[in-house]
Design a protein around this motif. Sequence first.
Motif, mmCIF file in Angstrom:
data_model
loop_
_atom_site.group_PDB
_atom_site.id
_atom_site.type_symbol
_atom_site.label_atom_id
_atom_site.label_comp_id
_atom_site.label_asym_id
_atom_site.label_seq_id
_atom_site.Cartn_x
_atom_site.Cartn_y
_atom_site.Cartn_z
ATOM 1 N N PRO A 71 0.769 -1.370 0.002
ATOM 2 C CA PRO A 71 -0.102 0.007 -0.044
ATOM 3 C C PRO A 71 0.914 1.364 -0.081
ATOM 4 C CG PRO A 71 -0.125 -1.247 2.048
ATOM 5 C CD PRO A 71 0.505 -1.940 1.201
ATOM 6 N N ILE A 72 2.095 1.357 0.728
ATOM 7 C CA ILE A 72 2.931 2.373 0.533
ATOM 8 C C ILE A 72 3.227 2.617 -0.738
ATOM 9 C CG2 ILE A 72 5.128 3.350 1.021
ATOM 10 C CD1 ILE A 72 4.577 2.037 4.079
ATOM 11 N N GLN A 131 1.768 1.840 -3.404
ATOM 12 C CA GLN A 131 0.540 2.471 -4.213
ATOM 13 C C GLN A 131 0.093 3.508 -3.919
ATOM 14 O OE1 GLN A 131 -2.430 -0.455 -2.894
ATOM 15 N NE2 GLN A 131 -2.029 -1.848 -4.269
ATOM 16 N N ALA A 132 0.427 4.318 -2.714
ATOM 17 C CA ALA A 132 0.390 5.511 -2.409
ATOM 18 C C ALA A 132 1.244 6.369 -2.995
ATOM 19 C CB ALA A 132 0.601 5.685 -0.716
ATOM 20 N N ILE A 133 2.667 5.902 -3.144
ATOM 21 C CA ILE A 133 3.673 6.838 -3.792
ATOM 22 C C ILE A 133 3.136 6.939 -5.233
ATOM 23 C CG2 ILE A 133 6.044 6.670 -4.814
ATOM 24 C CD1 ILE A 133 6.724 4.976 -2.164
ATOM 25 N N GLU A 134 2.591 5.963 -6.004
ATOM 26 C CA GLU A 134 2.238 5.908 -7.291
ATOM 27 C C GLU A 134 0.985 6.958 -7.576
ATOM 28 O OE1 GLU A 134 1.551 2.122 -9.290
ATOM 29 O OE2 GLU A 134 3.342 1.257 -8.293
ATOM 30 N N LEU A 135 0.332 6.814 -6.662
ATOM 31 C CA LEU A 135 -0.983 7.751 -6.722
ATOM 32 C C LEU A 135 -0.688 9.280 -6.854
ATOM 33 C CD1 LEU A 135 -4.242 7.444 -7.044
ATOM 34 C CD2 LEU A 135 -4.239 7.441 -4.483
ATOM 35 N N MET A 136 0.093 9.545 -5.483
ATOM 36 C CA MET A 136 0.560 10.845 -5.246
ATOM 37 C C MET A 136 1.609 11.468 -6.448
ATOM 38 S SD MET A 136 1.414 10.761 -1.295
ATOM 39 C CE MET A 136 -0.130 10.813 -0.224
ATOM 40 N N PHE A 137 2.510 10.581 -6.845
ATOM 41 C CA PHE A 137 3.267 11.074 -7.898
ATOM 42 C C PHE A 137 2.716 11.418 -9.150
ATOM 43 C CE2 PHE A 137 6.023 9.991 -11.855
ATOM 44 C CZ PHE A 137 7.032 10.915 -11.487
ATOM 45 N N SER A 138 1.693 10.650 -9.563
ATOM 46 C CA SER A 138 0.913 10.601 -10.759
ATOM 47 C C SER A 138 -0.062 11.896 -10.471
ATOM 48 C CB SER A 138 -0.051 9.601 -10.849
ATOM 49 O OG SER A 138 -0.921 9.623 -11.882
ATOM 50 N N ALA A 139 -0.524 12.447 -9.257
ATOM 51 C CA ALA A 139 -1.199 13.516 -9.120
ATOM 52 C C ALA A 139 -0.336 14.615 -9.140
ATOM 53 C CB ALA A 139 -1.963 13.305 -7.848
ATOM 54 N N LEU A 140 0.867 14.643 -8.780
ATOM 55 C CA LEU A 140 1.789 15.889 -8.767
ATOM 56 C C LEU A 140 2.072 16.373 -10.172
ATOM 57 C CD1 LEU A 140 3.683 14.970 -5.472
ATOM 58 C CD2 LEU A 140 1.907 16.836 -5.676
ATOM 59 N N ILE A 143 -3.396 2.375 4.344
ATOM 60 C CA ILE A 143 -2.253 2.239 5.058
ATOM 61 C C ILE A 143 -2.608 1.784 6.590
ATOM 62 C CG2 ILE A 143 0.055 2.609 5.633
ATOM 63 C CD1 ILE A 143 0.261 4.292 2.992
ATOM 64 N N ASN A 144 -2.849 0.809 7.136
ATOM 65 C CA ASN A 144 -3.331 0.443 8.185
ATOM 66 C C ASN A 144 -2.418 -0.258 9.143
ATOM 67 O OD1 ASN A 144 -5.169 -2.187 9.681
ATOM 68 N ND2 ASN A 144 -5.673 -0.135 10.293
ATOM 69 N N VAL A 145 -2.092 0.188 10.403
ATOM 70 C CA VAL A 145 -1.137 -0.312 11.182
ATOM 71 C C VAL A 145 -1.937 -1.149 12.398
ATOM 72 C CG1 VAL A 145 0.670 0.041 12.978
ATOM 73 C CG2 VAL A 145 0.527 1.538 10.865
ATOM 74 N N VAL A 171 7.227 6.360 9.558
ATOM 75 C CA VAL A 171 8.023 5.676 8.674
ATOM 76 C C VAL A 171 7.440 5.608 7.251
ATOM 77 C CG1 VAL A 171 9.292 3.661 8.206
ATOM 78 C CG2 VAL A 171 9.049 4.521 10.602
ATOM 79 N N ALA A 172 6.189 5.471 7.274
ATOM 80 C CA ALA A 172 5.501 5.376 6.161
ATOM 81 C C ALA A 172 5.574 6.680 5.309
ATOM 82 C CB ALA A 172 4.089 4.830 6.346
ATOM 83 N N ILE A 173 5.338 7.706 5.913
ATOM 84 C CA ILE A 173 5.451 9.117 5.555
ATOM 85 C C ILE A 173 6.857 9.348 4.972
ATOM 86 C CG2 ILE A 173 5.722 11.503 6.018
ATOM 87 C CD1 ILE A 173 3.220 11.136 8.031
ATOM 88 N N HIS A 174 7.784 8.839 5.467
ATOM 89 C CA HIS A 174 9.147 9.174 5.192
ATOM 90 C C HIS A 174 9.351 8.458 3.876
ATOM 91 C CE1 HIS A 174 11.103 10.871 9.174
ATOM 92 N NE2 HIS A 174 10.448 11.867 8.271
ATOM 93 N N ALA A 175 9.007 7.364 3.904
ATOM 94 C CA ALA A 175 8.978 6.149 2.722
ATOM 95 C C ALA A 175 8.517 6.913 1.522
ATOM 96 C CB ALA A 175 8.433 4.909 2.938
ATOM 97 N N ILE A 176 7.194 7.466 1.886
ATOM 98 C CA ILE A 176 6.430 8.086 0.576
ATOM 99 C C ILE A 176 7.076 9.590 0.174
ATOM 100 C CG2 ILE A 176 4.518 9.295 0.141
ATOM 101 C CD1 ILE A 176 2.671 7.495 1.895
ATOM 102 N N CYS A 177 7.690 9.980 0.979
ATOM 103 C CA CYS A 177 8.409 11.122 0.362
ATOM 104 C C CYS A 177 9.774 10.746 -0.329
ATOM 105 C CB CYS A 177 8.971 11.864 1.513
ATOM 106 S SG CYS A 177 7.692 12.676 2.506
ATOM 107 N N ASP A 178 10.452 9.579 0.045
ATOM 108 C CA ASP A 178 11.477 9.110 -0.423
ATOM 109 C C ASP A 178 11.273 8.578 -1.683
ATOM 110 O OD1 ASP A 178 14.261 7.958 -0.712
ATOM 111 O OD2 ASP A 178 13.348 6.298 -0.723
ATOM 112 N N GLY A 179 10.007 7.885 -1.889
ATOM 113 C CA GLY A 179 9.451 7.360 -3.130
ATOM 114 C C GLY A 179 9.230 8.200 -4.167
ATOM 115 N N ILE A 180 8.547 9.357 -3.657
ATOM 116 C CA ILE A 180 8.315 10.525 -4.654
ATOM 117 C C ILE A 180 9.437 11.176 -5.388
ATOM 118 C CG2 ILE A 180 7.347 12.828 -4.825
ATOM 119 C CD1 ILE A 180 5.176 11.975 -2.826
ATOM 120 N N ASP A 181 10.615 11.219 -4.415
ATOM 121 C CA ASP A 181 12.064 11.857 -4.840
ATOM 122 C C ASP A 181 12.342 10.921 -5.850
ATOM 123 O OD1 ASP A 181 11.517 14.112 -3.669
ATOM 124 O OD2 ASP A 181 13.055 13.729 -2.126
ATOM 125 N N VAL A 182 12.376 9.509 -5.601
ATOM 126 C CA VAL A 182 12.888 8.506 -6.674
ATOM 127 C C VAL A 182 12.215 8.482 -8.055
ATOM 128 C CG1 VAL A 182 13.297 6.270 -6.904
ATOM 129 C CG2 VAL A 182 14.057 6.991 -4.792
#
Length: 198
Positions: A27-28, A30-39, A162-164, A178-189
């Motif tokens: 899901p993280i 998927q969140a990266i893909e969704l956010m990157f696509s939107a941006l 993203i359910n803990v 940690v998930a937020i940081h992973a998403i930020c990193d994924g967007i940068d990549v």
Amino acid sequence: MNTQRILAHFQESADLKLKSAAALSQPISQAIELMFSALSNGNKILACGNGGSAADCQHFAAELVGRFERERFPLPAIALTTDTSILTAVANDYSYREIFSKQVQAFGQAGDILLAISTSGNSGNVLAAVEAALEREMRIVAFTGKDGGALAKLLTDADVHINVAHSRTARIQEVHLVAIHAICDGIDVALFGGDENE
């Protein structure tokens, strides 16, 4: 005794993070893909939550507007938790439940993303924001804990959850970070390719 209690916090946090890694990596991603696509399409990300989750929204927006770990152009993200005049006016004139949904109605457009954070999954004002976002054809990235609560039931197949699955709010929030940081990193990549040091 104090030392043992402190060590127990670290151990429980580390154990949950390792346990969550396998469950949340998909899901993280998927969140990266969704956010990157939107941006990439000129859309923005709005974020809402209460208490520690409000701080996480602000942290996330700061990483996008400023930077995460490498220099880049600013990315459009807005924490809906920061304008005290809007928050207090809406809470006073309407209800606390509408403090985020009014802002989603004002700022949200089709194709935007709402990052909705609720450790219980039952925060009334976050649920109202999600409902408003869905009405505006926005997509949702939901961060929850426990069983996902009512928020999990609002999501569509186009959204990301993203359910803990843990009962302690502090531990849930630690994994959320940690998930937020992973998403930020994924967007940068996604923007620039592999690690900047490679």
